[in-house]
Enzyme design. Structure first.
Site, PDB file in Angstrom:
ATOM      1  N   CYS A 151       4.783  -0.539  -2.153  1.00 55.54           N
ATOM      2  CA  CYS A 151       3.445  -1.118  -1.958  1.00 55.54           C
ATOM      3  C   CYS A 151       2.671  -0.447  -0.825  1.00 55.54           C
ATOM      4  CB  CYS A 151       3.546  -2.630  -1.750  1.00 55.54           C
ATOM      5  SG  CYS A 151       4.350  -3.137  -0.206  1.00 55.54           S
ATOM      6  N   HIS A 153       4.014  -7.578   1.872  1.00 52.41           N
ATOM      7  CA  HIS A 153       3.430  -6.911   0.699  1.00 52.41           C
ATOM      8  C   HIS A 153       1.962  -6.621   0.976  1.00 52.41           C
ATOM      9  CE1 HIS A 153       3.363  -5.615  -3.454  1.00 52.41           C
ATOM     10  NE2 HIS A 153       2.263  -6.316  -3.664  1.00 52.41           N
ATOM     11  N   HIS A 172      -1.970  -2.518  -6.771  1.00 55.17           N
ATOM     12  CA  HIS A 172      -0.776  -2.555  -5.919  1.00 55.17           C
ATOM     13  C   HIS A 172       0.439  -2.073  -6.707  1.00 55.17           C
ATOM     14  CE1 HIS A 172       1.126  -6.642  -7.198  1.00 55.17           C
ATOM     15  NE2 HIS A 172       0.376  -6.190  -8.167  1.00 55.17           N
TER      16      HIS A 172
END
Length: 365
Positions: A279, A327, A339
């Site tokens: 990510c 994240h 993402h």
């Protein structure tokens, strides 16, 4: 016992039951409407526990997978941070090594100069310059020599001072290099431990998923999509985007263009392109290609970059998720982010509110 605690206990029992079912060799989840096998005997007690509905079992599995991948994400951030620190420490060690070599060469040159002065004194009979001056019968030579002696004494003093400084520099550079080496070794151990943890969490999650039948995996994916859609709908209904009208900067447009250009590429923990990403590797590279380097990990992006309100969000900003900043996605407009979700998934576009938002940061503030 409060309602919250009863809820936690119920969820824990559900997860334990699901994992127990999965742990039995050859066991698959029950399917709705499954009529295979002998009919139950009329003598079966009415109080026998019915088979839990498939979605309930799969929700328990989904919760367990979310927990495993969340822990893997945290370990991935730790690994990436250790890797970034190791690269910085290695560069500093190389720089220190260069300074040590340069200082040693400077010391050698100073020693040569001191040796030359000693040899010159030996050739003149070993008398100090001041003594030779006193023994001179020529007044003019005396006056000229006095000036030269003063210059020589200043040069000798400067030579001594420079030698002392060089020795001190060499000592400090050597101590710094030793400290950096110890830090580098400790950091390598931390990176190895993080790597081991990531691999363990991912392997456990993959093993759990591998026990599902094809239909169950498809249903699990559908449940994930439903949960994300419900979270996004709730977020939009809250009015979070009512005031969001910001336009991307030139750099933000470049970052968005790069990130969306990676759609469909696989997730791989610790990767930052060009074939695979995690990510923060995706956001890191996107902003690097926009000419604006940012920290490598989502946690450092949250710590170091400028925070903005959701209402002021604009394309190119980074949306940080979960309370531990484990994240990150890039806002691309219209309430969406691009993402790299997790192992087994690819770079994709999803609702910005599909996960718990910690906050928003702006790399080019």
């Amino acid at each position: 016992m409060g309602r919250g605690r009863r809820g936690l206990v119920a969820v824990a029992v559900t997860v334990v039951c699901a994992v127990t079912v999965l742990g039995a060799p050859g066991t698959a989840f029950a399917h709705a409407g499954n009529t295979s096998g002998p009919d139950p005997s009329p003598s079966t007690p009415a109080s026998a526990s019915p088979t839990p509905p498939p979605d309930k079992e799969l929700e328990a599995v989904r919760a367990r997978l979310d927990a495993l991948y969340h822990q893997a994400a945290l370990a991935t951030d730790a690994y990436n941070a250790a890797e970034e620190k190791a690269q910085r420490q290695s560069a500093e060690l190389v720089e220190l090594a260069g300074k040590i070599v340069e200082t040693r060469q400077r010391l050698d040159a100073l020693k040569d100069r001191a040796g030359a002065a000693a040899r010159q004194q030996y050739r003149t009979g070993g008398l100090p310059p001041a003594a030779r001056l006193v023994l001179s019968d020529d007044p003019r030579q005396f006056l000229d020599g006095a000036s030269l002696i003063a210059q020589g004494e200043r040069a000798a003093g400067g030579l001594i001072e420079e030698t002392v400084r060089a020795q001190q520099d060499l000592k400090q550079y050597s101590a710094d290099a030793s400290a950096h080496w110890r830090e580098l070794e400790a950091n390598r151990k931390a990176k190895a431990a993080a790597k081991q943890k990531v691999e363990k969490q991912v392997a456990e999650a993959e093993q759990l998923e591998s026990r599902l039948e094809k239909e169950q995996r498809e249903r699990l994916a559908e449940l994930e999509r439903q949960a994300a859609a419900e979270a996004q709908t709730a977020w939009l209904d809250s009015g979070a985007l009512d005031e969001v009208k910001g336009k991307a900067s030139t750099e933000g447009e470049q970052a968005v263009r790069y990130a969306t250009g990676q759609l469909g590429k696989p997730y791989e923990w610790g990767a930052e392109g060009p074939r695979t990403y995690d990510c923060s590797g995706l956001t890191f590279q996107a902003w690097a290609h926009a000419g604006h380097p940012i920290p490598r990990t989502s946690q450092e992006q949250w710590k170091q970059l400028h925070h903005v309100d959701v209402a002021d969000m604009r394309p190119g900003d980074l949306v940080i998720y979960f309370a531990d900043a484990s994240h990150v996605g890039m806002y691309i407009g219209d309430g969406k982010v691009v993402h790299a979700p997790r192992p087994g998934r690819t770079v994709t576009v999803t609702g910005a509110g599909s996960m718990p938002i910690l906050g928003v940061v702006r790399p080019d503030a």
